[in-house]
Design a protein around this motif. Structure first.
Motif, PDB file in Angstrom:
ATOM      1  N   GLY A   1     -34.428 115.364  27.649  1.00 40.29           N
ATOM      2  CA  GLY A   1     -35.605 115.994  28.227  1.00 40.29           C
ATOM      3  C   GLY A   1     -36.672 116.250  27.193  1.00 40.29           C
ATOM      4  N   ARG A   2     -37.890 116.345  27.662  1.00 43.29           N
ATOM      5  CA  ARG A   2     -39.015 116.698  26.792  1.00 43.29           C
ATOM      6  C   ARG A   2     -39.900 117.691  27.536  1.00 43.29           C
ATOM      7  N   ASN A   3     -40.091 118.848  26.929  1.00 42.64           N
ATOM      8  CA  ASN A   3     -40.886 119.911  27.554  1.00 42.64           C
ATOM      9  C   ASN A   3     -41.871 120.453  26.529  1.00 42.64           C
ATOM     10  N   ASN A   4     -43.151 120.179  26.744  1.00 43.12           N
ATOM     11  CA  ASN A   4     -44.179 120.739  25.869  1.00 43.12           C
ATOM     12  C   ASN A   4     -45.215 121.514  26.665  1.00 43.12           C
ATOM     13  N   THR A   5     -44.772 122.119  27.786  1.00 46.33           N
ATOM     14  CA  THR A   5     -45.688 122.915  28.596  1.00 46.33           C
ATOM     15  C   THR A   5     -46.130 124.148  27.823  1.00 46.33           C
ATOM     16  N   SER A   6     -47.325 124.613  28.131  1.00 42.73           N
ATOM     17  CA  SER A   6     -47.880 125.764  27.422  1.00 42.73           C
ATOM     18  C   SER A   6     -48.625 126.658  28.409  1.00 42.73           C
ATOM     19  N   VAL A   7     -48.739 127.981  28.054  1.00 43.49           N
ATOM     20  CA  VAL A   7     -47.873 128.691  27.131  1.00 43.49           C
ATOM     21  C   VAL A   7     -46.864 129.467  27.952  1.00 43.49           C
ATOM     22  N   ASP A   8     -47.341 129.897  29.106  1.00 45.26           N
ATOM     23  CA  ASP A   8     -46.560 130.762  29.985  1.00 45.26           C
ATOM     24  C   ASP A   8     -45.593 129.923  30.802  1.00 45.26           C
ATOM     25  N   PRO A   9     -44.276 130.153  30.695  1.00 49.63           N
ATOM     26  CA  PRO A   9     -43.333 129.351  31.481  1.00 49.63           C
ATOM     27  C   PRO A   9     -43.457 129.580  32.979  1.00 49.63           C
TER      28      PRO A   9
ATOM     29  N   SER B   1     -51.030 125.680   8.660  1.00 50.93           N
ATOM     30  CA  SER B   1     -51.240 124.634   9.655  1.00 50.93           C
ATOM     31  C   SER B   1     -51.599 125.287  10.971  1.00 50.93           C
ATOM     32  N   LYS B   2     -52.767 124.954  11.486  1.00 49.87           N
ATOM     33  CA  LYS B   2     -53.189 125.486  12.774  1.00 49.87           C
ATOM     34  C   LYS B   2     -52.233 125.040  13.875  1.00 49.87           C
ATOM     35  N   ALA B   3     -51.754 123.796  13.784  1.00 44.90           N
ATOM     36  CA  ALA B   3     -50.823 123.286  14.797  1.00 44.90           C
ATOM     37  C   ALA B   3     -49.556 124.117  14.840  1.00 44.90           C
ATOM     38  N   ASN B   4     -49.093 124.564  13.677  1.00 46.20           N
ATOM     39  CA  ASN B   4     -47.882 125.386  13.639  1.00 46.20           C
ATOM     40  C   ASN B   4     -48.119 126.767  14.229  1.00 46.20           C
ATOM     41  N   VAL B   5     -49.327 127.290  14.061  1.00 45.22           N
ATOM     42  CA  VAL B   5     -49.655 128.581  14.665  1.00 45.22           C
ATOM     43  C   VAL B   5     -49.663 128.455  16.186  1.00 45.22           C
ATOM     44  N   VAL B   6     -50.315 127.402  16.697  1.00 52.07           N
ATOM     45  CA  VAL B   6     -50.366 127.176  18.142  1.00 52.07           C
ATOM     46  C   VAL B   6     -48.967 126.950  18.699  1.00 52.07           C
ATOM     47  N   ARG B   7     -48.160 126.204  17.965  1.00 51.01           N
ATOM     48  CA  ARG B   7     -46.789 125.930  18.427  1.00 51.01           C
ATOM     49  C   ARG B   7     -45.947 127.208  18.436  1.00 51.01           C
ATOM     50  N   THR B   8     -46.148 128.071  17.467  1.00 47.53           N
ATOM     51  CA  THR B   8     -45.399 129.323  17.422  1.00 47.53           C
ATOM     52  C   THR B   8     -45.725 130.180  18.633  1.00 47.53           C
ATOM     53  N   VAL B   9     -47.005 130.250  18.980  1.00 48.04           N
ATOM     54  CA  VAL B   9     -47.397 131.023  20.169  1.00 48.04           C
ATOM     55  C   VAL B   9     -46.701 130.459  21.401  1.00 48.04           C
ATOM     56  N   ARG B  10     -46.623 129.135  21.495  1.00 42.97           N
ATOM     57  CA  ARG B  10     -45.947 128.528  22.637  1.00 42.97           C
ATOM     58  C   ARG B  10     -44.462 128.883  22.654  1.00 42.97           C
ATOM     59  N   GLU B  11     -43.801 128.758  21.511  1.00 42.64           N
ATOM     60  CA  GLU B  11     -42.364 129.015  21.467  1.00 42.64           C
ATOM     61  C   GLU B  11     -42.048 130.463  21.825  1.00 42.64           C
ATOM     62  N   LEU B  12     -42.869 131.396  21.364  1.00 41.10           N
ATOM     63  CA  LEU B  12     -42.643 132.803  21.711  1.00 41.10           C
ATOM     64  C   LEU B  12     -42.854 133.027  23.202  1.00 41.10           C
ATOM     65  N   GLY B  13     -43.858 132.349  23.781  1.00 42.23           N
ATOM     66  CA  GLY B  13     -44.099 132.480  25.210  1.00 42.23           C
ATOM     67  C   GLY B  13     -42.984 131.881  26.041  1.00 42.23           C
ATOM     68  N   GLN B  14     -42.398 130.764  25.557  1.00 40.53           N
ATOM     69  CA  GLN B  14     -41.346 130.089  26.296  1.00 40.53           C
ATOM     70  C   GLN B  14     -40.031 130.871  26.294  1.00 40.53           C
ATOM     71  N   LEU B  15     -39.877 131.819  25.379  1.00 41.00           N
ATOM     72  CA  LEU B  15     -38.653 132.621  25.361  1.00 41.00           C
ATOM     73  C   LEU B  15     -38.455 133.392  26.657  1.00 41.00           C
ATOM     74  N   GLY B  16     -39.556 133.825  27.257  1.00 45.08           N
ATOM     75  CA  GLY B  16     -39.462 134.600  28.487  1.00 45.08           C
ATOM     76  C   GLY B  16     -39.236 136.078  28.265  1.00 45.08           C
ATOM     77  N   PHE B  17     -39.224 136.517  27.006  1.00 45.69           N
ATOM     78  CA  PHE B  17     -39.003 137.927  26.703  1.00 45.69           C
ATOM     79  C   PHE B  17     -40.310 138.696  26.564  1.00 45.69           C
ATOM     80  N   PHE B  18     -41.411 137.972  26.404  1.00 44.10           N
ATOM     81  CA  PHE B  18     -42.702 138.596  26.154  1.00 44.10           C
ATOM     82  C   PHE B  18     -43.714 138.121  27.194  1.00 44.10           C
ATOM     83  N   ASP B  19     -44.753 138.945  27.379  1.00 41.65           N
ATOM     84  CA  ASP B  19     -45.854 138.555  28.243  1.00 41.65           C
ATOM     85  C   ASP B  19     -46.626 137.444  27.537  1.00 41.65           C
ATOM     86  N   ALA B  20     -46.528 136.232  28.077  1.00 37.75           N
ATOM     87  CA  ALA B  20     -47.135 135.074  27.411  1.00 37.75           C
ATOM     88  C   ALA B  20     -48.648 135.204  27.287  1.00 37.75           C
ATOM     89  N   GLN B  21     -49.271 135.964  28.201  1.00 34.31           N
ATOM     90  CA  GLN B  21     -50.725 136.127  28.149  1.00 34.31           C
ATOM     91  C   GLN B  21     -51.168 137.078  27.046  1.00 34.31           C
TER      92      GLN B  21
END
Length: 883
Positions: free
Chosen positions: A634-642, A427-447
């Motif tokens: 709350g609802r937060n779907n901001t992307s990708v870099d917090p 699922s392409k949507a799941n790939v895009v969502r995974t990139v967002r979730e990893l970026g939202q962690l704040g442990f990695f450079d979202a870019q």
């Protein structure tokens, strides 16, 4: 250059020729001269490398010597040339030509010459004369900013030790000229000089000096179109997003010519026609005219063609989805004006990874290898019949899913955020969502998060997935000092955002602290002569490690000493203390969607006043207790870099409430209220004796102590923000906020704590009474509320952001803003349009070690309460928060 000469032997014979009458010797001399001439002529042909050597003579190579200026050993040069002693070769011939080619292709030498030093019978002796190419020592660049010099050196490979050739100089000059012309500097001139380095080192070295004169960017005076009847020049110019002619009234779009933007805008002109049915529209030519006033004029000749409409649209090859379903998704009907741009977006919108289009429909349901191609099958009478040919392919499943680049963060912290699992349908949507979730962690450079597709196998229907991440600093330190509140204030804050509490007693895990489990731990100490605060907080985002349920807890202690005006020091016998603890749980929901989070918390605070009579509270001695329950959605779907979101939204609504004690504590608050009102009249009546007034004030304090012994209230907050990318990396952020503090029992009244204070940077300086500080730039801190604070507030904000850099080491962006807001004491005074307005600009800098820093310059258009003139400019320093 190849030069073969007969040196010494011919010279000696030439000196003797007048003295000789020996015919044999003369014949020998003539023979050698002819041989030398043949060799020279042949050598010229060797240089051209176009002649086949059929006229040469075979020799045995006697010896090869090396001369010239080279740091390489003679043996190395001879061996590399391939001219080994004893080798049989034809002179002139390909052996010498190949030797020169090898030496030249090494890109180490210049001025390569090969000589015949002597010939003895069939033995020839050669000499290789060459010089090393000079190495680059230093580069000096004039005419550009310091920050740009490093990229010029890197892009042109001008590193120390690089061999300096004419080709290097030419390509560097062309690169820079082209680069700046593309940026709009059409008059760019680049001059490159090399200066030999004089030192004791044998190597030939040079310093390179680059003089870059970019000149001024050329402005566009006019943009004229030729051949356009359907659309006016004005409308076509408007379709060009980045290329604009001079207009003094335009602020955000400049009229400077940039070739790359111009070429893209020519395509947008054609898109304008295609969006309105003119699918055959073409740019026939475009020309640039240089004007005398150093501006340019652009002339664009177009061929509009004829208008078309859609005819029959047929789907071919689809088995998974019906024609009717795909037609509803396409949303284009027979008879509609032909719009090639819209058609392409409805099939595959490349500007939005989560667009609602046919390609994503297949991609999000496993058909990774599907192909969708629109084909025009007929265009009779300007009616275009379309076939949308679909090759569905085989459903794809994830085979191996892996993550690379996580040096600190443990694998389980990452894998629990992945939406793509081995064996799962692609699922392409799941790939895009995974990139967002990893970026939202704040442990990695979202870019830098990159999903890589490996080993696609259309026949088997499998694909490997690899997510590449780059660790960034996740711990922050706050160490600062300043003057405020009557004395020096020191602050020490430590925030560990990727903590591992299970390794807290593991000495080997301290590098320098235990990290990798995604937990957050923060310590903060702040102290001055009059003020002390200590706080500790901890959160675990996956309680139990099975589900995304966040557990959080915090403990805080705050103490304020009363200022003694006589000693000008803190009176530690008079204090106001707050001790609090909070425990909370937040759960990620699945309905309506999994962007929603439900949070709940229980908090307990004790407000303890000891001889603290300031007028801020109506009692100076006593204790208030606050046991409250908070629930939030709350609802937060901001992307990708917090730190710099470019899309999505962030909404939250929270309700904080206490137990309605007045329903069951058997206290007659109406009687207390009436008694208090009577006492206030006595206290404020100047005709009363001082004893009566003092007694009345003391009794009021006792009544208020009874009223607020256990705090009773409810509090509603709403916050919402949207992020829209209006251009590349240019983000618009509108937001809205609302807050209300109410009482269950009107006779008991609204509590003096938990109130709203609007204005300033929102940093919450000295928030001892549980107050909520609301930022509103352009005005002093907490200046837009009464002394006791408001019970209602609203705020509206519009912010435009543009990044300067989004690198992991430092993310920097500039912003401009419009804001308005106010606080109100009750609903009778509430008017959402009665707001204090401001505008300004600022900058934000996020560094992993220090968090978010910034400065804003805001202009308040309205007067402060009690004043009559507009406030004007105010400067705000921001630490650790966004607006």
């Amino acid at each position: 250059m190849l030069l073969l000469t007969i040196k010494k032997e011919n010279d000696d014979l030439g000196k003797q020729v007048n003295k000789l009458d020996n015919l044999v010797l003369l014949k020998t001399y003539i023979k050698h001269c002819l041989t030398a001439l043949i060799i020279i002529i042949s050598s010229i042909n060797l240089q051209a490398q176009e002649i086949t050597y059929n006229t040469g003579k075979k020799y045995v190579l006697g010896d090869v010597t090396v001369s010239g200026n080279s740091s390489f050993s003679d043996q190395t040069i001879v061996t590399y040339s391939g001219l080994s002693k004893g080798k049989e070769m034809t002179i002139p011939g390909e052996d010498i030509s190949n030797a020169i080619k090898k030496l030249w292709n090494s890109k180490l030498f210049s001025d390569i010459e090969i000589y015949i030093t002597k010939i003895e019978g069939n033995v020839a002796y050669l000499e290789i004369k060459l010089s090393d190419l000079p190495e680059l020592n230093e580069v000096k660049i004039n005419g550009v900013k310091k920050g740009k010099k490093e990229s010029i050196i890197k892009d042109n490979k001008l590193t120390k030790g690089t061999k300096v050739t004419e080709n290097l100089i030419t390509t560097t000059k062309n690169f820079l000229t082209t680069k700046y012309k593309k940026d709009g500097f059409l008059n760019t001139k680049v001059h490159i000089n090399t200066v030999p380095v004089e030192d004791s080192i044998k190597k030939a070295r040079v310093n390179m000096v680059l003089n870059i004169d970019k000149g001024e960017k050329v402005k566009i005076k006019d943009i004229d179109f030729i051949g356009n009847d359907i659309f006016s020049d004005k409308k076509l110019r408007k379709s060009m997003k980045s290329t604009k002619q001079i207009n003094r009234l335009r602020i955000f779009k400049r009229s400077k010519f940039i070739d790359s933007a111009y070429q893209a805008d020519l395509s947008k002109v054609i898109d304008k026609y295609k969006e309105n049915g003119y699918r055959d529209a073409r740019i026939l030519s475009d020309s640039m005219i240089i004007n005398n006033d150093k501006t340019i004029s652009l002339q664009i000749k177009v061929n509009e063609g004829e208008k078309y409409t859609f005819g029959d649209i047929t789907f071919i090859g689809n088995t998974v989805y019906s024609n009717e379903f795909l037609s509803r998704l396409l949303r284009i009907k027979k008879g509609d004006t032909y719009n090639g741009v819209l058609l392409q977006k409805r099939i595959a919108d490349n500007t939005k990874p989560d667009a609602v289009d046919i390609t994503n429909l297949y991609q999000n349901n496993g058909y990774l290898f599907s192909q969708i191609n629109p084909v025009e099958v007929s265009a009779d009478n300007n009616v275009i019949d379309m076939e949308i040919r679909i090759t569905e392919g085989k459903p794809a499943y994830f085979n191996n899913v892996s993550v690379v680049g996580n040096d600190k963060t443990n694998d389980h912290v990452i894998y629990r955020e992945l939406r793509t699992r081995p064996g799962q349908l692609y699922s392409k949507a799941n790939v895009v969502r995974t990139v967002r979730e990893l970026g939202q962690l704040g442990f990695f450079d979202a870019q830098e998060i990159s999903p890589n597709f490996n080993n696609p196998n259309p026949m088997e229907g499998t694909i490997d997935m690899e997510y590449s991440v780059k660790e960034t600093g996740s711990s922050q330190i706050e160490l600062q000092g300043g003057y405020g509140g009557g004395g020096f204030i020191g602050t020490l804050g430590l925030s560990f955002n990727n903590f591992s509490i299970k390794n807290i007693f593991n000495k080997e895990a301290y590098k320098p602290i235990p990290m990798g489990d995604g937990q957050k731990l923060a310590l903060r100490l702040q102290a001055s002569r009059f003020y002390q605060t200590y706080s500790f907080s901890f959160s675990e985002p996956w309680l139990g490690g099975k589900r995304p349920v966040q557990f959080s807890t915090s403990i805080s202690q705050t103490k304020q000493f009363l200022y003694n005006y006589q000693t000008r020091n803190a009176d530690k016998s008079k204090s106001f203390n707050i001790t609090g603890i909070t425990v909370g749980l937040a759960k990620r929901l699945t309905v309506p969607d999994d962007y929603f989070t439900l949070s709940q918390a229980v908090s307990f605070q004790i407000y303890d006043l000891k001889n603290y009579n300031t007028g801020l509270f109506t009692f100076g001695n006593g204790t208030s207790k606050n046991l409250a329950y908070t629930i939030g959605l709350g609802r937060n779907n901001t992307s990708v870099d917090p730190i710099y979101p470019t899309g999505g939204s962030d909404f939250s609504v929270t309700a904080k409430m206490t137990i309605p004690y007045s329903l069951f504590n058997n206290v007659d608050y109406t009687a207390l209220k009436n008694e208090r009102e009577d006492l206030v009249i006595i206290r404020d009546d100047a005709s009363q004796t001082s004893i009566d007034r003092t007694n009345a004030a003391n009794r009021i304090g006792e009544i208020d102590q009874e009223r607020f012994k256990w705090l009773e209230f409810y509090k509603i907050n709403f916050k919402g923000a949207w992020y829209t990318q209006v251009a590349k990396n240019l983000v618009l952020r509108p937001s809205i906020e609302f807050g209300f503090l109410g009482a269950y029992n009107n006779a008991r009244g609204i509590i003096p704590f938990e109130r709203f204070f609007v204005g300033g940077d929102g940093m919450g300086t000295y928030s001892l009474d549980g107050r909520e500080s609301i930022a509103l730039r352009g005005y002093p801190n907490q200046s837009l509320s009464s002394q006791d604070g408001g019970t209602i507030y609203n705020k509206f904000s519009l912010e435009l952001r543009y990044p300067i850099t989004l690198k992991a080491s430092a993310k920097i962006y500039g912003l401009t803003f419009l804001e308005g807001g106010n606080s109100y004491n009750n609903f009778r005074d509430y008017n959402p349009f009665d707001i204090k307005r401001s505008a300004g600009l600022g900058i934000r800098i996020f560094m992993p070690a220090f968090g978010l820093l910034g400065i804003d310059f805001g202009y308040g258009f309205d007067p402060l309460p009690g004043e009559t003139v507009k406030h004007g400019w105010e400067t705000h320093f921001i630490i650790g928060q966004q607006f």
